[in-house]
Design an enzyme around this catalytic site. Structure first.
Site, short mmCIF file in Angstrom:
data_model
loop_
_atom_site.label_atom_id
_atom_site.label_comp_id
_atom_site.label_asym_id
_atom_site.label_seq_id
_atom_site.Cartn_x
_atom_site.Cartn_y
_atom_site.Cartn_z
N ASP A 1 0.87 -1.18 0.00
CA ASP A 1 0.00 0.00 0.00
C ASP A 1 0.90 1.23 0.00
O ASP A 1 1.66 1.45 0.95
CB ASP A 1 -0.91 0.00 1.23
CG ASP A 1 -2.08 0.96 1.09
OD1 ASP A 1 -2.11 1.72 0.10
OD2 ASP A 1 -2.96 0.96 1.97
N ASP B 1 -2.67 2.24 -6.17
CA ASP B 1 -1.61 2.27 -5.16
C ASP B 1 -1.62 1.06 -4.23
O ASP B 1 -0.96 1.09 -3.19
CB ASP B 1 -1.74 3.54 -4.33
CG ASP B 1 -3.06 3.62 -3.57
OD1 ASP B 1 -4.03 2.99 -4.02
OD2 ASP B 1 -3.11 4.32 -2.54
N GLU B 2 -2.31 0.00 -4.59
CA GLU B 2 -2.48 -1.11 -3.66
C GLU B 2 -2.58 -2.42 -4.44
O GLU B 2 -3.24 -2.49 -5.47
CB GLU B 2 -3.75 -0.89 -2.84
CG GLU B 2 -3.98 -1.87 -1.73
CD GLU B 2 -5.25 -1.55 -0.95
OE1 GLU B 2 -5.54 -2.28 0.00
OE2 GLU B 2 -5.96 -0.58 -1.31
#
Length: 525
Positions: free
Chosen positions: A11, A105-106
């Site tokens: 993350d 983003d993860e």
């Protein structure tokens, strides 16, 4: 459950805000909020410096401004975020063929599928190397969680924030989860948590002690049984490389409620075209068209129509959306509109609804309407006209013929304030121009690491390529970051070629970063 912590969850830390801080030296280690900047905007991401003041993702921007009035409030730059995300995902695919992206983003990674030894030391070494590689490649930081199940790996990455790594050893799950709030478990939202609270269940340990039968009685069989398994630390979900989208949709929130029916129809048509663009970009088609209408009083209605076959024809989607809109009363005012397509397929049925096509003259008129609405709602710089000046939104890239590359710090009353700095420079100087200055034009995001592109004028000397950006920006000018207006500040600190390293921030609570919501780019203030 695996016997080794070989499921990795990455993350990125305050992704959008961190990218903006890396790109804008004057904002490093200062509060930054990215999202909708209009009166009905929603916070997408807040930097850790802003979170100290209570700003959170999904919070109304107006509330965030009250909590942290001196933060820089910036319009999202998805071109930059996607570019950085692609770099991060490339690094993840070097570790394993099984990478499950959850957002820009993860992502989850199955390390065993990549040949990593099934032991904690090997997994930790891979995680630490990944963090170093991300920082070197992008200049940003990410937090890594390692565990034997996806749920636990995600919890571990939350604990690791910011810029850390946490390993949950198999066999320690219940001890770790026990004291945590029940909201920690996936699928437990406010309603479920309230139901459990009324029964005296507050923590994960209390959830496990309640037993499966009690949870089934309270929540139903599927939810209760699943929650009981998670409370025991059991999660058998595999990492899935391809996540099949169930629908594709777009929506916009308007600064002022729309009461004119013609305007509502035009906005819906524009959204239908955007939805089809996304549909085609994904190489898909769909057979169910859905519209979403949120009224002035926040009541939300959805209407859907299932076609006889999948389509990616914009005319078909527009007409279906228009028919659905006829079923909704919009006289009180429309706050939000959305158009989506579900029932996705990989093929289309050409000319399925040719009989529904409008006459050529009507199509041309609709096209003129759409272009007019698109022009009025552009999130970037609009072309100047005799009655409307250019609109420059805070945070967007610009280039000036004399001063070079910079970003919009604010605009209003016919003026636009620009800070001229680049990721590899020190905090830059501020200049103010008329909004219609012919020497000022939109720019493109610059690389965050590696120094200036070849041939860049005035490139600073002595900077090693690939260094991460960060650090406190001293002497950044006389006005708070993100504040509209302002004049040229000859006392601003000169540009420096010395990069700084951003220390870890203190997290005021780690959260996932949802989408910007709709107010982004709808206001210049």
């Amino acid at each position: 459950m695996r016997r080794a912590p070989t499921i990795l969850h990455l993350d990125m830390d305050a992704f959008y805000a961190s990218a903006e801080q890396a790109a804008k030296p004057s904002l490093r280690e200062k509060p930054v909020v990215v999202g909708g900047i209009g009166p009905r905007g929603v916070v997408s991401t807040a930097s850790y410096e802003a979170r100290v003041f209570g700003v959170r993702s999904a919070m109304p921007t107006a509330q965030a401004r009250r909590l942290c009035p001196n933060a820089a409030y910036l319009t999202p730059r998805f071109t930059l975020y996607r570019r950085v995300s692609d770099q991060v995902m490339e690094l993840l695919h070097e570790l394993s063929p099984l990478v499950e992206p959850l957002s820009l983003d993860e992502a989850f990674v199955d390390l065993e599928a990549g040949g990593v030894a099934a032991d904690a030391a090997a997994a930790r070494a891979v995680g630490e190397r990944l963090r170093r590689d991300i920082r070197r490649r992008t200049g940003l930081t990410g937090s890594v969680g390692l565990a034997g199940a996806k749920m636990l790996a995600k919890i571990a990455s939350e604990q690791a924030k910011p810029d850390g790594l946490v390993v949950i050893e198999p066999g320690t799950e219940r001890e770790l989860l026990g004291p945590m709030t029940v909201r920690t478990l996936p699928g437990v939202g406010p309603a479920t948590a309230e139901t459990l609270r009324r029964s005296g269940i507050h923590t994960v340990a209390e959830t496990a002690e309640a037993g499966e039968s009690e949870l089934v009685r309270l929540l139903g069989r599927a939810h209760g049984a699943g929650l009981y398994a998670m409370a025991l630390g059991r999660d058998e979900r595999p990492v899935v490389a391809e996540r099949d989208a169930k629908s594709i949709s777009v929506e916009d929130t308007f600064d002022v409620d729309l009461t004119d029916r013609t305007r509502v129809r035009a906005e819906l048509t524009r959204l239908a075209d955007r939805c089809v663009q996304r549909l085609r970009a994904a190489g898909r088609s769909g057979r169910t068209v859905v519209i979403k209408v949120r009224n002035y009083d926040f009541s939300t209605l959805t209407r859907s129509e299932t076609l006889r076959g999948p389509t990616d024809d914009p005319g078909v989607v527009r007409e279906a959306a228009a028919r659905l809109l006829d079923l909704v009363d919009t006289t009180g005012g429309v706050r939000l509109l959305g158009v989506g397509v579900s029932g996705l397929a990989d093929f289309t049925q050409e000319d399925l609804f040719a009989q529904l096509a409008t006459e050529k003259a009507a199509e041309e008129e609709a096209e003129r309407e759409r272009r007019a609405v698109d022009e009025a709602a552009r999130q970037a710089v609009a072309e100047p006209g005799p009655e409307r000046p250019r609109r420059w939104l805070p945070g967007l890239d610009v280039v000036h013929d004399e001063h070079g590359a910079g970003w919009v710090q604010g605009s209003g009353v016919g003026r636009v304030t620009v800070r001229f700095e680049q990721p590899w420079s020190g905090p830059g100087r501020v200049r103010t121009f008329p909004v219609d200055d012919p020497a000022l034009r939109p720019g493109e995001p610059l690389p965050l690491v590696g120094g200036p592109p070849d041939g860049w004028p005035g490139a600073p000397a002595g900077r090693a390529g690939g260094e991460p950006h960060g650090g406190r920006a001293e002497g950044s000018g006389s006005r708070p970051p993100g504040e509209p207006g302002g004049r040229a500040d000859p006392a601003s600190a000169p540009q420096s070629s010395t990069p700084a390293t951003r220390p870890n921030s203190v997290s005021a609570g780690a959260e996932s970063e949802p989408g910007t919501g709709s107010g982004a780019g709808m206001s210049s203030r």
